[in-house]
Design a protein around this motif. Structure first.
Motif, mmCIF file in Angstrom:
data_model
loop_
_atom_site.group_PDB
_atom_site.id
_atom_site.type_symbol
_atom_site.label_atom_id
_atom_site.label_comp_id
_atom_site.label_asym_id
_atom_site.label_seq_id
_atom_site.Cartn_x
_atom_site.Cartn_y
_atom_site.Cartn_z
ATOM 1 N N HIS A 124 0.815 -1.218 0.000
ATOM 2 C CA HIS A 124 0.000 0.000 0.000
ATOM 3 C C HIS A 124 0.847 1.266 0.000
ATOM 4 O O HIS A 124 0.352 2.355 -0.245
ATOM 5 C CB HIS A 124 -0.897 0.011 1.237
ATOM 6 N N LYS A 125 2.141 1.160 0.308
ATOM 7 C CA LYS A 125 2.950 2.359 0.560
ATOM 8 C C LYS A 125 3.017 3.348 -0.612
ATOM 9 O O LYS A 125 3.092 4.560 -0.377
ATOM 10 C CB LYS A 125 4.366 1.951 0.999
ATOM 11 N N SER A 175 4.446 6.597 7.336
ATOM 12 C CA SER A 175 3.330 6.204 8.196
ATOM 13 C C SER A 175 3.110 7.284 9.254
ATOM 14 O O SER A 175 3.682 8.369 9.157
ATOM 15 C CB SER A 175 3.654 4.857 8.849
ATOM 16 N N GLY A 227 8.201 -4.076 9.323
ATOM 17 C CA GLY A 227 7.357 -2.888 9.207
ATOM 18 C C GLY A 227 6.494 -2.647 10.442
ATOM 19 O O GLY A 227 5.816 -1.637 10.524
ATOM 20 N N GLU A 267 3.610 -8.589 7.755
ATOM 21 C CA GLU A 267 2.805 -7.575 8.452
ATOM 22 C C GLU A 267 1.312 -7.899 8.350
ATOM 23 O O GLU A 267 0.654 -8.083 9.376
ATOM 24 C CB GLU A 267 3.110 -6.171 7.910
ATOM 25 N N CYS A 302 -2.236 -5.875 2.776
ATOM 26 C CA CYS A 302 -1.545 -4.659 2.341
ATOM 27 C C CYS A 302 -0.208 -4.912 1.646
ATOM 28 O O CYS A 302 0.439 -3.947 1.241
ATOM 29 C CB CYS A 302 -1.372 -3.709 3.527
ATOM 30 N N GLY A 357 1.545 -0.949 12.087
ATOM 31 C CA GLY A 357 2.951 -0.689 12.394
ATOM 32 C C GLY A 357 3.022 0.748 12.880
ATOM 33 O O GLY A 357 3.344 1.046 14.021
ATOM 34 N N GLY A 358 2.666 1.679 11.990
ATOM 35 C CA GLY A 358 2.511 3.091 12.355
ATOM 36 C C GLY A 358 1.066 3.518 12.184
ATOM 37 O O GLY A 358 0.688 4.602 12.594
ATOM 38 N N GLY A 359 0.261 2.669 11.527
ATOM 39 C CA GLY A 359 -1.169 2.922 11.421
ATOM 40 C C GLY A 359 -1.668 3.287 10.033
ATOM 41 O O GLY A 359 -2.862 3.520 9.874
ATOM 42 N N SER A 360 -0.783 3.316 9.000
ATOM 43 C CA SER A 360 -1.269 3.898 7.737
ATOM 44 C C SER A 360 -2.173 2.964 6.936
ATOM 45 O O SER A 360 -3.190 3.410 6.400
ATOM 46 C CB SER A 360 -0.115 4.415 6.888
ATOM 47 N N ASN A 361 -1.839 1.668 6.852
ATOM 48 C CA ASN A 361 -2.757 0.825 6.070
ATOM 49 C C ASN A 361 -4.039 0.602 6.851
ATOM 50 O O ASN A 361 -5.116 0.489 6.270
ATOM 51 C CB ASN A 361 -2.082 -0.476 5.623
ATOM 52 N N GLN A 393 9.644 -1.949 2.333
ATOM 53 C CA GLN A 393 8.470 -1.633 1.499
ATOM 54 C C GLN A 393 8.363 -0.124 1.293
ATOM 55 O O GLN A 393 8.093 0.331 0.182
ATOM 56 C CB GLN A 393 7.191 -2.112 2.202
HETATM 57 C C1 LIG Z 1 3.465 -4.524 3.903
HETATM 58 C C2 LIG Z 1 3.446 -3.621 5.085
HETATM 59 N N1 LIG Z 1 2.373 -3.630 5.882
HETATM 60 C C3 LIG Z 1 2.283 -2.852 6.964
HETATM 61 C C4 LIG Z 1 3.316 -2.023 7.331
HETATM 62 C C5 LIG Z 1 3.174 -1.205 8.571
HETATM 63 O O1 LIG Z 1 2.981 0.134 8.336
HETATM 64 P P1 LIG Z 1 1.587 0.847 8.508
HETATM 65 O O2 LIG Z 1 1.060 0.483 9.876
HETATM 66 O O3 LIG Z 1 1.885 2.279 8.381
HETATM 67 O O4 LIG Z 1 0.684 0.359 7.438
HETATM 68 C C6 LIG Z 1 4.464 -1.956 6.548
HETATM 69 C C7 LIG Z 1 5.553 -1.045 6.903
HETATM 70 O O5 LIG Z 1 6.602 -0.992 6.351
HETATM 71 C C8 LIG Z 1 4.526 -2.783 5.408
HETATM 72 O O6 LIG Z 1 5.605 -2.773 4.625
#
Ligand SMILES: Cc1ncc(COP(=O)(O)O)c(C=O)c1O
Length: 455
Positions: free
Chosen positions: A114-115, A229, A337, A384, A413, A264-268, A142
């Motif tokens: 998703h990044k 994130s 992540g 993740e 994601c 992880g940081g919350g973005s997905n 990622q």
């Molecule tokens: C595939 C994937 N999922 C989830 C995450 C966690 O990040 P976030 O919580 O911002 O989605 C990462 C972070 O690098 C990632 O690469």
């Protein structure tokens, strides 16, 4: 015999025109503001302009419920969006559940996750502001590869500090970044003060890598920092996931009872849930949200709700969030992540308000879920989202037990094609379940900066 539909696809002209800004719909008082690391007062544009362009700062603090997506960004999204929504019929069968399971498949992007949804939006705003070099950190690789890809689209330079443990585990993520033209350093490096000060942590952490990247960006007026994130504007960009999923669930003729994502940081997680959360907040729709995180870095389930720095060296604004302490160095779990000491203030506020439930899972149970998914649906998930799949299986089992037709939606994601060394370790029975140390966290919390208490 007619085939039952499993894939729900939108046409290209259904790429969203606006992002959803959940901040405009949150109930109660607005979330506490970030604080300047220099003055302890609410952070203003002066704290952010050395490393971010004004376009992103405006998105960060906007109170508008919908924010227009620039045409150039929608044009870049066309390389992989809209992404598919799929019904996981084979997983349902394998689990013998009456639950209906859907997943939004973000692994079809060029970088495999998703990044890029935010990477292209951030690269665009920087290019518009005349900044032609971005520097960042990456954990699993990622985010670094997504930013490298996005910079290549806008003719920009890209420099990436990669967390040491991931740099060693994932050499091909580095090759990918270099293929898109980026320069990659193993963090901690000896190129920055922050890196040299953390040489005793050779496996690195996201907090250290962020400090290194921020340090480089702050030194040079023509270089900015980009974060993958945590910040409001990053979660904002990711809402394209949930906006599309709302339309696709309608195509499927179903409404989710529960929406699940890893954090992880919350973005997905914010990306898939916020458009659904807005529907819930605006109506009286029954809908639950579950955030899945690793037991080795259990920010939402075991962290303290306090003001803390986003990085190890204390260069970023203080953010109101669940934290394990900004100098907490989590064990090098394979879900690189998800090794961040804090989380998005928006997601933390929702957990605090009881609107989101958080659960933590160990590595082995997570990989067991990933293998079940791979052997029924075919896709090999990144470690993740395997945490989210673990939570999905729990929800489906609970539905089976209750004899309920529960509808479950989750965000798949990213794919795990660069994470096969972790799969190797699981299949060989050598994957460890590192213990989270309450003592280490208490020690880290004792070093938190002075700041107002959060209630
Ligand atoms: C595939 C994937 N999922 C989830 C995450 C966690 O990040 P976030 O919580 O911002 O989605 C990462 C972070 O690098 C990632 O690469």
């Amino acid at each position: 015999m007619p085939l039952e539909p499993t894939t729900f696809l939108l046409p290209e002209d259904a790429i969203p025109t606006h992002w959803v800004n959940i901040a405009a719909d949150l109930p109660g008082d607005p979330p506490p503001p970030p604080l300047s690391p220099r003055t302890g007062e609410p952070a203003g544009p002066d704290d952010l302009t050395p490393i971010f362009p004004m376009g992103l700062i405006q998105q960060e603090v906007s109170a508008e419920p919908d924010i227009a997506i620039p045409d150039a960004v929608r044009d870049a999204y066309q390389l992989w969006r809209p992404t598919p929504l799929r019904r996981a019929r084979r997983l349902e069968e394998a689990l013998g559940t009456p639950a209906r399971i859907y997943y939004k498949w973000e692994g079809v992007s060029p970088a495999g996750s998703h990044k890029p949804n935010t990477a292209v939006a951030q690269a665009y705003e920087n290019a518009e502001a005349g900044v032609m070099k971005l520097v960042t950190e990456t954990g699993a690789g990622q985010w670094g590869s997504s930013l490298a890809f996005a910079c290549s689209l806008f003719g920009m330079e890209c420099e990436v500090f990669m967390v040491g443990s991931s740099y060693d585990q994932k050499p091909y993520r580095r090759s990918m970044m270099q293929t898109w033209g980026a320069t990659v350093h193993r963090s901690p490096s000896d190129l920055t003060e922050s890196g040299r000060a953390n040489a005793q942590h050779p496996t690195g952490s996201l907090g250290i890598a962020i400090s290194e990247a921020v340090e480089i960006a702050a030194q040079s007026p023509d270089t900015n920092y980009a974060l993958g994130s945590v910040l409001n504007h990053v979660l904002l960009h990711q809402t394209v996931i949930g906006i599309e999923a709302l339309a696709q669930m309608e195509m499927a003729g179903d409404r989710p009872d529960v929406v699940i994502g890893c954090v992880g940081g919350g973005s997905n997680f914010g990306g898939i849930t916020f458009p659904f959360l807005r529907e819930k907040l605006r109506g009286d729709r029954e809908l639950r949200f579950v955030a899945a995180e690793p037991a080795a870095c259990p920010t939402l389930t075991r962290g303290a709700y306090r003001y803390d720095f986003g990085d190890t060296a204390g260069l970023t604004p203080l953010m109101p969030m669940y934290t394990l302490g900004h100098d907490f160095v989590p064990p090098p779990v394979h879900a690189g992540g998800l090794r961040y000491h804090g989380d998005s203030p928006l997601v933390c506020a929702l957990v605090k308000a009881g609107l989101v439930e958080a659960r933590a899972y160990r590595q082995n149970e997570t990989f067991e879920a990933a293998i079940r998914f791979a052997r029924s649906e075919g896709i090999i998930p990144a470690p993740e989202p395997a945490h989210a799949i673990r939570a999905v299986i729990e929800e489906a089992d609970a539905a089976t037990e209750a004899g309920e037709e529960r509808v479950i939606l989750f965000n798949l994601c990213g794919h795990g094609h660069f994470d096969l060394s972790a799969y190797d370790a699981y299949l060989a029975g050598t994957l460890e379940d590192p213990e989270f140390s309450e003592d280490d966290m208490e020690a880290a919390l004792a070093r938190l900066p002075e700041a107002p208490a959060l209630t």
